[in-house]
Write a protein that holds these residues in place. Sequence first.
Motif, PDB file in Angstrom:
ATOM      1  N   TRP A 133     -11.510   3.562  -1.151  1.00  0.00           N
ATOM      2  CA  TRP A 133     -10.244   3.456  -1.862  1.00  0.00           C
ATOM      3  C   TRP A 133     -10.390   2.428  -2.983  1.00  0.00           C
ATOM      4  O   TRP A 133     -11.251   1.546  -2.924  1.00  0.00           O
ATOM      5  CB  TRP A 133      -9.111   3.046  -0.915  1.00  0.00           C
ATOM      6  CG  TRP A 133      -8.836   4.050   0.152  1.00  0.00           C
ATOM      7  CD1 TRP A 133      -9.542   4.245   1.308  1.00  0.00           C
ATOM      8  CD2 TRP A 133      -7.785   5.022   0.169  1.00  0.00           C
ATOM      9  NE1 TRP A 133      -9.008   5.273   2.046  1.00  0.00           N
ATOM     10  CE2 TRP A 133      -7.920   5.769   1.365  1.00  0.00           C
ATOM     11  CE3 TRP A 133      -6.746   5.331  -0.690  1.00  0.00           C
ATOM     12  CZ2 TRP A 133      -7.051   6.804   1.708  1.00  0.00           C
ATOM     13  CZ3 TRP A 133      -5.867   6.356  -0.348  1.00  0.00           C
ATOM     14  CH2 TRP A 133      -6.029   7.081   0.834  1.00  0.00           C
ATOM     15  N   ARG A 134      -9.534   2.541  -3.987  1.00  0.00           N
ATOM     16  CA  ARG A 134      -9.561   1.600  -5.100  1.00  0.00           C
ATOM     17  C   ARG A 134      -8.137   1.143  -5.428  1.00  0.00           C
ATOM     18  O   ARG A 134      -7.195   1.942  -5.386  1.00  0.00           O
ATOM     19  CB  ARG A 134     -10.166   2.245  -6.355  1.00  0.00           C
ATOM     20  CG  ARG A 134     -11.631   2.577  -6.236  1.00  0.00           C
ATOM     21  CD  ARG A 134     -12.512   1.322  -6.240  1.00  0.00           C
ATOM     22  NE  ARG A 134     -13.916   1.696  -6.271  1.00  0.00           N
ATOM     23  CZ  ARG A 134     -14.645   1.992  -5.192  1.00  0.00           C
ATOM     24  NH1 ARG A 134     -14.081   1.926  -3.996  1.00  0.00           N
ATOM     25  NH2 ARG A 134     -15.915   2.324  -5.313  1.00  0.00           N
ATOM     26  N   SER A 135      -8.015  -0.135  -5.774  1.00  0.00           N
ATOM     27  CA  SER A 135      -6.705  -0.668  -6.186  1.00  0.00           C
ATOM     28  C   SER A 135      -6.916  -2.000  -6.878  1.00  0.00           C
ATOM     29  O   SER A 135      -8.002  -2.582  -6.848  1.00  0.00           O
ATOM     30  CB  SER A 135      -5.781  -0.844  -4.966  1.00  0.00           C
ATOM     31  OG  SER A 135      -6.321  -1.794  -4.052  1.00  0.00           O
ATOM     32  N   LEU A 136      -5.856  -2.489  -7.490  1.00  0.00           N
ATOM     33  CA  LEU A 136      -5.829  -3.809  -8.107  1.00  0.00           C
ATOM     34  C   LEU A 136      -4.751  -4.654  -7.424  1.00  0.00           C
ATOM     35  O   LEU A 136      -3.810  -4.121  -6.838  1.00  0.00           O
ATOM     36  CB  LEU A 136      -5.534  -3.696  -9.606  1.00  0.00           C
ATOM     37  CG  LEU A 136      -6.599  -2.991 -10.448  1.00  0.00           C
ATOM     38  CD1 LEU A 136      -6.121  -2.830 -11.885  1.00  0.00           C
ATOM     39  CD2 LEU A 136      -7.918  -3.739 -10.413  1.00  0.00           C
ATOM     40  N   GLU A 137      -4.915  -5.955  -7.495  1.00  0.00           N
ATOM     41  CA  GLU A 137      -3.972  -6.865  -6.854  1.00  0.00           C
ATOM     42  C   GLU A 137      -2.730  -7.050  -7.719  1.00  0.00           C
ATOM     43  O   GLU A 137      -2.836  -7.219  -8.931  1.00  0.00           O
ATOM     44  CB  GLU A 137      -4.646  -8.225  -6.624  1.00  0.00           C
ATOM     45  CG  GLU A 137      -5.868  -8.136  -5.733  1.00  0.00           C
ATOM     46  CD  GLU A 137      -6.643  -9.447  -5.672  1.00  0.00           C
ATOM     47  OE1 GLU A 137      -6.158 -10.453  -6.244  1.00  0.00           O
ATOM     48  OE2 GLU A 137      -7.729  -9.459  -5.059  1.00  0.00           O
ATOM     49  N   GLY A 138      -1.561  -7.018  -7.076  1.00  0.00           N
ATOM     50  CA  GLY A 138      -0.317  -7.181  -7.809  1.00  0.00           C
ATOM     51  C   GLY A 138       0.576  -8.245  -7.202  1.00  0.00           C
ATOM     52  O   GLY A 138       0.572  -8.463  -5.980  1.00  0.00           O
ATOM     53  N   SER A 269      -0.149  -3.532  -3.787  1.00  0.00           N
ATOM     54  CA  SER A 269      -1.286  -2.792  -4.330  1.00  0.00           C
ATOM     55  C   SER A 269      -1.025  -1.312  -4.078  1.00  0.00           C
ATOM     56  O   SER A 269      -0.212  -0.951  -3.229  1.00  0.00           O
ATOM     57  CB  SER A 269      -2.607  -3.228  -3.689  1.00  0.00           C
ATOM     58  OG  SER A 269      -2.673  -2.817  -2.333  1.00  0.00           O
ATOM     59  N   GLN A 270      -1.728  -0.455  -4.817  1.00  0.00           N
ATOM     60  CA  GLN A 270      -1.535   0.991  -4.716  1.00  0.00           C
ATOM     61  C   GLN A 270      -2.908   1.664  -4.587  1.00  0.00           C
ATOM     62  O   GLN A 270      -3.390   2.309  -5.517  1.00  0.00           O
ATOM     63  CB  GLN A 270      -0.789   1.514  -5.954  1.00  0.00           C
ATOM     64  CG  GLN A 270      -0.403   2.981  -5.904  1.00  0.00           C
ATOM     65  CD  GLN A 270       0.843   3.250  -5.081  1.00  0.00           C
ATOM     66  OE1 GLN A 270       1.422   2.342  -4.514  1.00  0.00           O
ATOM     67  NE2 GLN A 270       1.258   4.497  -5.019  1.00  0.00           N
ATOM     68  N   PRO A 271      -3.584   1.507  -3.437  1.00  0.00           N
ATOM     69  CA  PRO A 271      -4.901   2.129  -3.274  1.00  0.00           C
ATOM     70  C   PRO A 271      -4.842   3.652  -3.434  1.00  0.00           C
ATOM     71  O   PRO A 271      -3.914   4.305  -2.955  1.00  0.00           O
ATOM     72  CB  PRO A 271      -5.292   1.739  -1.850  1.00  0.00           C
ATOM     73  CG  PRO A 271      -4.519   0.481  -1.577  1.00  0.00           C
ATOM     74  CD  PRO A 271      -3.212   0.683  -2.273  1.00  0.00           C
ATOM     75  N   HIS A 272      -5.873   4.205  -4.088  1.00  0.00           N
ATOM     76  CA  HIS A 272      -5.992   5.656  -4.258  1.00  0.00           C
ATOM     77  C   HIS A 272      -7.406   6.060  -3.869  1.00  0.00           C
ATOM     78  O   HIS A 272      -8.346   5.265  -3.957  1.00  0.00           O
ATOM     79  CB  HIS A 272      -5.692   6.071  -5.704  1.00  0.00           C
ATOM     80  CG  HIS A 272      -6.671   5.520  -6.703  1.00  0.00           C
ATOM     81  ND1 HIS A 272      -7.778   6.207  -7.142  1.00  0.00           N
ATOM     82  CD2 HIS A 272      -6.707   4.318  -7.348  1.00  0.00           C
ATOM     83  CE1 HIS A 272      -8.448   5.469  -8.010  1.00  0.00           C
ATOM     84  NE2 HIS A 272      -7.813   4.317  -8.154  1.00  0.00           N
TER      85      HIS A 272
END
Length: 350
Positions: A133-138, A269-272
């Motif tokens: 999975w991939r996401s960025l920190e928010g 975060s919004q992992p995809h």
Amino acid sequence: MLIRNTWYVAAWSSEVAQDELFARTLLNVPVVLWRDTNGSITAFEDRCCHRGAPLSKGRLEGDRLRCMYHGLLFDTAGRCVEIPGQDRIPPQAQVRNFPIVEKHKWIWIWMGEAHLADPALIPDTHWQDDPQWRSLEGYTYYTTNYLLIADNLLDLAHLPYIHPTTLGGDEAYAACIPQVEKLANGVRVTRWGEGINPAPFVQKVKNYSGLVDRWNIYDFLLPSIFLMDSGMQPTGHDAKLGNRFDAAEFRSTQALTPETDESTHYFFSQPHNFAIDDPNVTKAIHDQVIKAFEEDSDMIHAQDKMLRLTSDFKMIPIGADAALSYFRWLVAKTYKAEQESKVPVKVQEV
């Protein structure tokens, strides 16, 4: 109503750097976080036991923290181990030390009775550092009570109206009746939309030429943790049966941590799990989520302003409020039980 005997997110792991002190107020309590020489995190009440000076203005000395007002030195357990010019150290010379768990990029803190802090109670958020999975920190910040934000997260019927060009899309999705399941520690909401238009934010990264089946299945857990399985795929491929066909899938992880009774830290975060080798896709998804959260923030802050003007205003519930109504009831019940236990919070014994 701030529940204390539970785990809250205090910070992203990346926010607490080696050899630096990090200050943040949590549940009306000033807290300072820092890493020892092994990288493990310690969290103190950010208030020296001598004269109440902020320890976040102190100095790290190896695995110890020195208050830079009068020089008291504390070990990682919060015990004072040195008072300049004085041999005897009073046994009560210690600062409160909070239980901490660092897991899947989040730093969790227990603000209540330390002996009740069971790490097994921390929800699973492994998608934040799972290689599939991939996401960025928010992070964002609200000057409102956290329950107004929780209300928003528990009512996805607002998506087409607040977020028509981002997370929302087809207004038919608002008419889809969610299934609400009461949990002992929260609520589970399942919402399906079949044969509807895809959400605009997905169209920007995975363009669907026709109608889709869309799902939002999420748990909202005490104290205020949002974990959602969401996505969409071309309609007619039995998505409800678990068949994934050209699907855009997400695992939203969000945590609300009250700063005070009237302000809130919001971690997300919004992992995809598609196009994971393309950082541009991850960035585009993250940017759309931020834009949507700004839309929520505008409305929630405006709502808060209206509510402050009239203290006796009574909200009229509608069908879409089932999940949020239950969660508010659960918060009130848990808070009352905690207050009635009448067990004072003590400095952690070591």
